[in-house]
Design a protein around this motif. Sequence first.
Motif, PDB file in Angstrom:
ATOM      1  N   HIS A 227       0.782  -1.213  -0.036  1.00 25.61           N
ATOM      2  CA  HIS A 227      -0.005   0.256   0.095  1.00 25.61           C
ATOM      3  C   HIS A 227       0.834   1.281  -0.058  1.00 25.61           C
ATOM      4  N   LEU A 228       1.024   1.865  -1.158  1.00 26.89           N
ATOM      5  CA  LEU A 228       1.892   2.960  -1.146  1.00 26.89           C
ATOM      6  C   LEU A 228       1.337   4.178  -1.037  1.00 26.89           C
ATOM      7  N   ASP A 229       1.903   5.492  -1.418  1.00 26.56           N
ATOM      8  CA  ASP A 229       1.229   6.808  -1.076  1.00 26.56           C
ATOM      9  C   ASP A 229      -0.208   6.862  -1.764  1.00 26.56           C
ATOM     10  N   GLY A 230      -0.621   7.799  -1.286  1.00 30.31           N
ATOM     11  CA  GLY A 230      -2.119   8.016  -1.839  1.00 30.31           C
ATOM     12  C   GLY A 230      -1.700   9.592  -2.534  1.00 30.31           C
ATOM     13  N   ILE A 231      -1.204   9.580  -3.560  1.00 27.09           N
ATOM     14  CA  ILE A 231      -0.938  11.103  -4.102  1.00 27.09           C
ATOM     15  C   ILE A 231      -2.248  10.802  -5.171  1.00 27.09           C
ATOM     16  N   ASN A 232      -3.177  11.472  -4.816  1.00 24.77           N
ATOM     17  CA  ASN A 232      -4.580  11.391  -5.496  1.00 24.77           C
ATOM     18  C   ASN A 232      -4.832  12.748  -6.349  1.00 24.77           C
ATOM     19  N   HIS A 233      -5.448  12.615  -7.373  1.00 27.54           N
ATOM     20  CA  HIS A 233      -5.569  13.604  -8.270  1.00 27.54           C
ATOM     21  C   HIS A 233      -7.371  13.732  -8.509  1.00 27.54           C
ATOM     22  N   VAL A 234      -7.858  14.998  -8.425  1.00 25.83           N
ATOM     23  CA  VAL A 234      -9.226  15.215  -9.047  1.00 25.83           C
ATOM     24  C   VAL A 234      -8.943  16.249 -10.326  1.00 25.83           C
ATOM     25  N   SER A 339       0.422   7.594  -7.876  1.00 27.43           N
ATOM     26  CA  SER A 339       0.860   6.770  -7.086  1.00 27.43           C
ATOM     27  C   SER A 339       0.062   5.454  -7.295  1.00 27.43           C
ATOM     28  N   HIS A 340      -0.761   5.414  -8.238  1.00 29.06           N
ATOM     29  CA  HIS A 340      -1.712   4.399  -8.597  1.00 29.06           C
ATOM     30  C   HIS A 340      -2.686   3.931  -7.650  1.00 29.06           C
ATOM     31  N   HIS A 341      -3.065   4.784  -6.763  1.00 27.78           N
ATOM     32  CA  HIS A 341      -3.825   4.646  -5.531  1.00 27.78           C
ATOM     33  C   HIS A 341      -5.394   5.125  -6.041  1.00 27.78           C
ATOM     34  N   THR A 342      -5.739   6.494  -6.178  1.00 29.16           N
ATOM     35  CA  THR A 342      -6.989   6.642  -6.548  1.00 29.16           C
ATOM     36  C   THR A 342      -7.248   8.102  -7.028  1.00 29.16           C
ATOM     37  N   ASP A 343      -7.776   8.221  -8.344  1.00 28.03           N
ATOM     38  CA  ASP A 343      -7.763   9.296  -9.178  1.00 28.03           C
ATOM     39  C   ASP A 343      -9.344   9.601  -9.637  1.00 28.03           C
ATOM     40  N   ALA A 344      -9.730  10.831  -9.840  1.00 28.39           N
ATOM     41  CA  ALA A 344     -11.122  11.124 -10.259  1.00 28.39           C
ATOM     42  C   ALA A 344     -11.022  12.171 -11.164  1.00 28.39           C
ATOM     43  N   ILE A 345     -12.297  11.846 -12.070  1.00 32.38           N
ATOM     44  CA  ILE A 345     -12.519  13.174 -12.667  1.00 32.38           C
ATOM     45  C   ILE A 345     -13.981  13.772 -12.849  1.00 32.38           C
ATOM     46  N   ARG A 358     -10.809   4.435 -18.304  1.00 25.67           N
ATOM     47  CA  ARG A 358     -10.211   3.423 -19.244  1.00 25.67           C
ATOM     48  C   ARG A 358      -8.469   3.510 -18.892  1.00 25.67           C
ATOM     49  N   GLU A 359      -7.948   4.752 -19.209  1.00 24.62           N
ATOM     50  CA  GLU A 359      -6.770   5.049 -19.367  1.00 24.62           C
ATOM     51  C   GLU A 359      -5.665   5.272 -18.152  1.00 24.62           C
ATOM     52  N   VAL A 360      -6.628   5.901 -17.000  1.00 21.73           N
ATOM     53  CA  VAL A 360      -5.869   6.072 -15.696  1.00 21.73           C
ATOM     54  C   VAL A 360      -5.396   4.725 -15.062  1.00 21.73           C
ATOM     55  N   ASP A 361      -4.161   4.331 -14.843  1.00 20.02           N
ATOM     56  CA  ASP A 361      -3.706   3.007 -14.504  1.00 20.02           C
ATOM     57  C   ASP A 361      -3.660   3.092 -12.812  1.00 20.02           C
ATOM     58  N   SER A 362      -4.728   3.185 -12.128  1.00 22.86           N
ATOM     59  CA  SER A 362      -4.823   3.397 -10.691  1.00 22.86           C
ATOM     60  C   SER A 362      -5.565   2.328 -10.096  1.00 22.86           C
ATOM     61  N   ALA A 363      -5.695   1.863  -8.866  1.00 22.07           N
ATOM     62  CA  ALA A 363      -6.533   0.956  -8.406  1.00 22.07           C
ATOM     63  C   ALA A 363      -7.961   1.433  -8.162  1.00 22.07           C
ATOM     64  N   ILE A 364      -8.149   2.571  -7.949  1.00 16.92           N
ATOM     65  CA  ILE A 364      -9.601   3.127  -7.786  1.00 16.92           C
ATOM     66  C   ILE A 364      -9.599   4.407  -8.743  1.00 16.92           C
ATOM     67  N   VAL A 365     -10.620   4.267  -9.681  1.00 20.15           N
ATOM     68  CA  VAL A 365     -10.749   5.578 -10.586  1.00 20.15           C
ATOM     69  C   VAL A 365     -12.066   5.949 -10.556  1.00 20.15           C
ATOM     70  N   ILE A 385      -8.264  -3.764   4.913  1.00 17.67           N
ATOM     71  CA  ILE A 385      -6.578  -4.041   5.478  1.00 17.67           C
ATOM     72  C   ILE A 385      -5.773  -3.027   5.090  1.00 17.67           C
ATOM     73  N   GLY A 386      -6.447  -2.371   4.020  1.00 23.45           N
ATOM     74  CA  GLY A 386      -5.640  -1.289   2.833  1.00 23.45           C
ATOM     75  C   GLY A 386      -5.949  -1.086   1.585  1.00 23.45           C
ATOM     76  N   ILE A 387      -5.288  -0.315   0.864  1.00 24.15           N
ATOM     77  CA  ILE A 387      -5.748   0.261  -0.544  1.00 24.15           C
ATOM     78  C   ILE A 387      -4.439  -0.619  -1.308  1.00 24.15           C
ATOM     79  N   ALA A 388      -4.376  -1.534  -1.946  1.00 26.81           N
ATOM     80  CA  ALA A 388      -3.313  -2.246  -2.503  1.00 26.81           C
ATOM     81  C   ALA A 388      -2.953  -1.398  -3.907  1.00 26.81           C
ATOM     82  N   THR A 389      -1.990  -1.070  -4.177  1.00 28.63           N
ATOM     83  CA  THR A 389      -1.739  -0.241  -5.532  1.00 28.63           C
ATOM     84  C   THR A 389      -0.715  -0.900  -6.339  1.00 28.63           C
ATOM     85  N   GLY A 390      -0.304  -2.398  -6.018  1.00 23.93           N
ATOM     86  CA  GLY A 390       0.106  -2.953  -7.088  1.00 23.93           C
ATOM     87  C   GLY A 390      -0.883  -3.531  -8.065  1.00 23.93           C
ATOM     88  N   ARG A 391      -0.132  -4.521  -8.876  1.00 24.39           N
ATOM     89  CA  ARG A 391      -0.957  -5.087 -10.028  1.00 24.39           C
ATOM     90  C   ARG A 391      -1.459  -6.718  -9.705  1.00 24.39           C
TER      91      ARG A 391
END
Length: 418
Positions: A227-234, A339-345, A358-365, A385-391
Motif C-alpha cells: 500500500h503506497l502513497d495516496g498521491i491522488n488527483h481530481v 501513485s496508482h492509488h485513487t484518481d477522479a474526474i 479506461r486509461e488512468v492506471d490506478s487501483a481506484i478511478v 486492510i488497506g488499499i493495494a496499489t500493485g497489480r
Amino acid sequence: MSDDPTTLIATLARRARDAARQLAGMSDAQKAGALRSVAAALRHSGPAILAANALDVARGKDNGLSEALLDRLRLDDARLEGIAAAVATVADLDDPVGQVIDARERPNGLALSRVRVPIGVIGIIYESRPNVTADAAALCVRSGNAVILRGGSEAVESNRALHAAFAYGLAEAGAPVAAVQLVPTIDRTAVGAMLAAAGAIDLIIPRGGRSLVERVQNEARVPVLAHLDGINHVFVHRSADAAMATRIVLDAKLRRTGICGAMETLLIDRDWPHAAALIAALADRGCAVRGDDAACALVPSIAAAAPDDWDTEYLDAIASVAIVDGLDGALAHIAAHGSHHTDAIVAADEAVAERFLREVDSAIVLWNASTQFADGGEFGLGAEIGIATGRLHARGPVALEGLTTYKWLGRGSGQIRG
C-alpha cells in the motif's frame, strides 16, 4: 517470551499457525459469532481504550506530531463505535472461504474445481492509526487467517487496549486467542524479524508512510501486499458543472486530510472558466494552495509550487494545483506523478469520462465522485486492510476476498495418466 526478536517472532508464528488450523475447523457461523463477541467486547472496553488512546495522543503532542497525524491517532466515542461497528459488519459479510471460483470436468471424468482458501499466517506492520488493529484482525479472522500485528510506537497504548478487548471477545466465543497476536515490543528489530520469517509468515502487509513501505519491500523475504502513497488527483474537465466540481474538490481535499484517499493534487482544464473561483474556494476553507505558473496567475495570493509538490502526499490541509491542457494533459500529469492509488474526474462529457476511467492506471478511478470514497466500507466490503496499489493478487480496497488464495480440488473415480 524471548527478548531475541527472531525467537520472539518464530514463537508468535508457531502459535499463529496452530490457530489458523483451528480457524479452518470453525464454521462460518462460529467465525461470525466470534467477531460479534469481539464487537461487544470493544464496546464494553470503551473507557479503557479511550484512556489508553489519550496517553498516546498526549505523548504524540509532546513529541511534535502534526495535527494530521494526531487526527489519525485520536479516538473518541464516535470513532470507537465505528471500530466496533466495522467488526460487526465484517461478521455479517459472506465468508469467502470455500467459494468455488470455477469448475470443469475433463473428458476422462475427472472433476476439477478452484476453491478459495485462507492464505494462512499474515503479518501486518502499520503506523499511527489504531483502528487498523481491529479492522485487520477482524478481516483476518473472518477469512480464516491468523494474524501477527506490529503497530507503531505512536499508538502503542491504544493498540494494546484494542488487542486486549479483541482477545477477550475471541476467548468468550471459544475461538483461538492466538489467531490475533500483537507483537509485544516496539523495538524495530522485530519488524526485521517479521520480514525475514519466510515459511513462518505467509504474507506481509505494510500500512504506513513511504519509508515503512519501502523498507518492507526492500527487506522482505516474505511476499508483500503493498500500500503506497495516496498521491491522488481530481481532474476538473471543461465540461464539469461548477457547483458539482466545487463540492467534490472540497470534500476530496478537506473532509479528512490525513487519510490516504484525500486529494493531494487538483488538475483543472485550461478551458474551464471557473478555475479561479475553485482555487479561491479551497484557500477560503483554510487549505494552503501551491500552484503552477498558470494557477498563480489566476489567483496571485497562492504560493508557487516547487517541483517536489507534485510527488508529495501531504496528509494535511495542503493541495497542489496545476492547469492542464485538457484530458491528455491530465492523463500525462497523472502518469508522471500519480501513485496508482485513487484518481477522479469531474465531467459532464461521458466520452471523456469513460476514456479517463479506461486509461488512468490506478487501483481506484472515479467519475463525478470524491476520492474520499477510497474505503472498503464505502465499497460495501466492510472494514479494509488497506488499499493495494500493485497489480498482482489484490488491488484497491483489500477485504475478505483479498485475504484468500485458492487451491485446486480434483474428484476422480480411479483415473490414471497411464
